[in-house]
Design a protein around this motif. Sequence first.
Motif, PDB file in Angstrom:
ATOM      1  N   LEU A  84       0.825  -1.209   0.000  1.00 39.20           N
ATOM      2  CA  LEU A  84       0.000   0.000   0.000  1.00 39.20           C
ATOM      3  C   LEU A  84       0.857   1.256   0.000  1.00 39.20           C
ATOM      4  O   LEU A  84       0.582   2.207  -0.747  1.00 39.20           O
ATOM      5  N   VAL A  85       1.900   1.285   0.814  1.00 39.08           N
ATOM      6  CA  VAL A  85       2.717   2.493   0.864  1.00 39.08           C
ATOM      7  C   VAL A  85       3.455   2.698  -0.453  1.00 39.08           C
ATOM      8  O   VAL A  85       3.665   3.844  -0.888  1.00 39.08           O
ATOM      9  N   GLU A  86       3.819   1.631  -1.130  1.00 39.07           N
ATOM     10  CA  GLU A  86       4.433   1.768  -2.448  1.00 39.07           C
ATOM     11  C   GLU A  86       3.468   2.419  -3.438  1.00 39.07           C
ATOM     12  O   GLU A  86       3.869   3.264  -4.245  1.00 39.07           O
ATOM     13  N   LEU A  87       2.213   2.034  -3.364  1.00 39.47           N
ATOM     14  CA  LEU A  87       1.216   2.587  -4.273  1.00 39.47           C
ATOM     15  C   LEU A  87       1.006   4.077  -4.051  1.00 39.47           C
ATOM     16  O   LEU A  87       0.959   4.863  -5.006  1.00 39.47           O
ATOM     17  N   ILE A  88       0.875   4.489  -2.804  1.00 45.92           N
ATOM     18  CA  ILE A  88       0.546   5.898  -2.561  1.00 45.92           C
ATOM     19  C   ILE A  88       1.773   6.798  -2.741  1.00 45.92           C
ATOM     20  O   ILE A  88       1.640   7.940  -3.191  1.00 45.92           O
ATOM     21  N   THR A  89       2.973   6.294  -2.446  1.00 49.05           N
ATOM     22  CA  THR A  89       4.166   7.132  -2.635  1.00 49.05           C
ATOM     23  C   THR A  89       4.618   7.170  -4.096  1.00 49.05           C
ATOM     24  O   THR A  89       5.469   7.982  -4.454  1.00 49.05           O
ATOM     25  N   ALA A  90       4.049   6.289  -4.915  1.00 51.00           N
ATOM     26  CA  ALA A  90       4.308   6.380  -6.349  1.00 51.00           C
ATOM     27  C   ALA A  90       3.540   7.537  -6.976  1.00 51.00           C
ATOM     28  O   ALA A  90       3.901   8.015  -8.056  1.00 51.00           O
TER      29      ALA A  90
ATOM     30  N   GLU B 147      -0.951  13.967   4.323  1.00 48.72           N
ATOM     31  CA  GLU B 147      -2.034  14.698   4.987  1.00 48.72           C
ATOM     32  C   GLU B 147      -1.603  16.120   5.337  1.00 48.72           C
ATOM     33  O   GLU B 147      -2.375  17.080   5.166  1.00 48.72           O
ATOM     34  N   ASN B 148      -0.380  16.276   5.809  1.00 50.32           N
ATOM     35  CA  ASN B 148       0.096  17.595   6.230  1.00 50.32           C
ATOM     36  C   ASN B 148       0.351  18.534   5.052  1.00 50.32           C
ATOM     37  O   ASN B 148       0.024  19.732   5.119  1.00 50.32           O
ATOM     38  N   PHE B 149       0.926  17.994   3.985  1.00 50.38           N
ATOM     39  CA  PHE B 149       1.408  18.861   2.907  1.00 50.38           C
ATOM     40  C   PHE B 149       0.552  18.833   1.641  1.00 50.38           C
ATOM     41  O   PHE B 149       0.689  19.706   0.782  1.00 50.38           O
ATOM     42  N   LYS B 150      -0.333  17.829   1.534  1.00 47.48           N
ATOM     43  CA  LYS B 150      -1.198  17.739   0.359  1.00 47.48           C
ATOM     44  C   LYS B 150      -2.687  17.734   0.711  1.00 47.48           C
ATOM     45  O   LYS B 150      -3.527  17.679  -0.180  1.00 47.48           O
ATOM     46  N   HIS B 151      -2.998  17.733   1.973  1.00 45.65           N
ATOM     47  CA  HIS B 151      -4.363  17.756   2.500  1.00 45.65           C
ATOM     48  C   HIS B 151      -4.903  16.333   2.697  1.00 45.65           C
ATOM     49  O   HIS B 151      -4.548  15.401   1.995  1.00 45.65           O
ATOM     50  N   ARG B 152      -5.779  16.209   3.681  1.00 50.74           N
ATOM     51  CA  ARG B 152      -6.415  14.926   4.003  1.00 50.74           C
ATOM     52  C   ARG B 152      -7.177  14.370   2.795  1.00 50.74           C
ATOM     53  O   ARG B 152      -7.194  13.157   2.557  1.00 50.74           O
ATOM     54  N   LYS B 153      -7.800  15.242   2.015  1.00 52.08           N
ATOM     55  CA  LYS B 153      -8.571  14.774   0.863  1.00 52.08           C
ATOM     56  C   LYS B 153      -7.683  14.071  -0.161  1.00 52.08           C
ATOM     57  O   LYS B 153      -8.105  13.117  -0.816  1.00 52.08           O
ATOM     58  N   THR B 154      -6.450  14.526  -0.291  1.00 49.17           N
ATOM     59  CA  THR B 154      -5.517  13.867  -1.206  1.00 49.17           C
ATOM     60  C   THR B 154      -5.195  12.461  -0.723  1.00 49.17           C
ATOM     61  O   THR B 154      -5.177  11.501  -1.503  1.00 49.17           O
ATOM     62  N   LEU B 155      -4.959  12.335   0.570  1.00 49.40           N
ATOM     63  CA  LEU B 155      -4.667  11.027   1.155  1.00 49.40           C
ATOM     64  C   LEU B 155      -5.846  10.079   0.963  1.00 49.40           C
ATOM     65  O   LEU B 155      -5.668   8.928   0.521  1.00 49.40           O
ATOM     66  N   VAL B 156      -7.042  10.533   1.264  1.00 48.77           N
ATOM     67  CA  VAL B 156      -8.235   9.695   1.108  1.00 48.77           C
ATOM     68  C   VAL B 156      -8.419   9.300  -0.356  1.00 48.77           C
ATOM     69  O   VAL B 156      -8.753   8.151  -0.674  1.00 48.77           O
ATOM     70  N   GLY B 157      -8.165  10.232  -1.261  1.00 48.59           N
ATOM     71  CA  GLY B 157      -8.293   9.934  -2.684  1.00 48.59           C
ATOM     72  C   GLY B 157      -7.333   8.843  -3.128  1.00 48.59           C
ATOM     73  O   GLY B 157      -7.693   7.965  -3.930  1.00 48.59           O
ATOM     74  N   LEU B 158      -6.113   8.880  -2.621  1.00 45.56           N
ATOM     75  CA  LEU B 158      -5.134   7.849  -2.958  1.00 45.56           C
ATOM     76  C   LEU B 158      -5.558   6.481  -2.438  1.00 45.56           C
ATOM     77  O   LEU B 158      -5.395   5.455  -3.110  1.00 45.56           O
ATOM     78  N   LEU B 159      -6.134   6.461  -1.251  1.00 50.55           N
ATOM     79  CA  LEU B 159      -6.591   5.205  -0.668  1.00 50.55           C
ATOM     80  C   LEU B 159      -7.817   4.675  -1.417  1.00 50.55           C
ATOM     81  O   LEU B 159      -7.948   3.462  -1.634  1.00 50.55           O
ATOM     82  N   GLN B 160      -8.699   5.575  -1.810  1.00 47.54           N
ATOM     83  CA  GLN B 160      -9.851   5.153  -2.609  1.00 47.54           C
ATOM     84  C   GLN B 160      -9.403   4.523  -3.924  1.00 47.54           C
ATOM     85  O   GLN B 160      -9.961   3.512  -4.372  1.00 47.54           O
ATOM     86  N   GLU B 161      -8.393   5.100  -4.524  1.00 47.15           N
ATOM     87  CA  GLU B 161      -7.869   4.552  -5.775  1.00 47.15           C
ATOM     88  C   GLU B 161      -7.230   3.185  -5.545  1.00 47.15           C
ATOM     89  O   GLU B 161      -7.403   2.256  -6.345  1.00 47.15           O
ATOM     90  N   ALA B 162      -6.491   3.043  -4.452  1.00 48.73           N
ATOM     91  CA  ALA B 162      -5.804   1.782  -4.167  1.00 48.73           C
ATOM     92  C   ALA B 162      -6.774   0.635  -3.914  1.00 48.73           C
ATOM     93  O   ALA B 162      -6.489  -0.519  -4.259  1.00 48.73           O
TER      94      ALA B 162
END
Length: 285
Positions: A42-48, A68-83
């Motif tokens: 999972l971390v490989e996917l989101i850091t790619a 979350e800190n530098f790109k916003h929580r919505k960006t993090l959630v979006g990456l997880l939704q995609e994964a």
Amino acid sequence: MSAVFPGHLAEDFAAGRIIPYLGPGVLDLAPDATVPSSPETLVELITAKVTVPHKIRKNLTAASQYIENFKHRKTLVGLLQEAFQGQPQPTILHNFLANVPNPLPLIVDAWYDATMAAALAARSDFGQVQGVSRAEHFTDWVHYFRADGTKAEAEEAAGWTTLLYKPLGSIAPASNFIISDSDYVEVLTEIDIQTPIPERVKEIRTGRHFLFLGCRFRNQLERSYARQIMKRSTERHFAVLEGELTRNETRFFREQGIERIDMPLAEFVAGLTGTPVESRRAAVA
């Protein structure tokens, strides 16, 4: 159940005295699974998709916090939704747990996929409770959902035959994720006094044993969650875990009364279900 399945578990399992506790590794039972089956994947996917400092690129919670800190929580959630957007394809294990003759009162699933819920979907007598991030839900620890995915009240859980507990959240039905450092700090600050643990989970676990499947306990977060979820249950539990254990895992098993079953998960599940299992790991090998 075949002779491969440990006989001392069969009676407790059939009587509903076992609570399955699923980790991400159960997804390796599906050779064609479309979602991540480990924190490392999972971390490989989101850091790619988002650049993070090199020193935390392999640390899921730290990388998530940086995003979350530098790109916003919505960006993090979006990456997880995609994964986790892949259509859940329940494995033999998921389908077995969803359809045992004596329905299981509680299934714990400590990963973000919706596979266990998909296996239960044909039933209307189950519901789920998910951990939620305090960054998004400032006063809540958990949210409840009916079988059809609509929001429920905590009181309704007492009427569900099977409760699916997703302590880290889930992609469905509402994209709840406990994943960043700050998410875990919020929960772990209170978990020793059991505040984030749903009341219905506390009731059901009494007098029952936990069976850990597809789980590792290499870091403190994994051990802390398991320790607090099985608190005040029985003093004997089981974990299917093949191969060499870390020193921390060995100590954790000893302290928590967890009997280790040293065999491949696919072999154990084949014995449990009476059906051969071709795992992703075997397919890759």
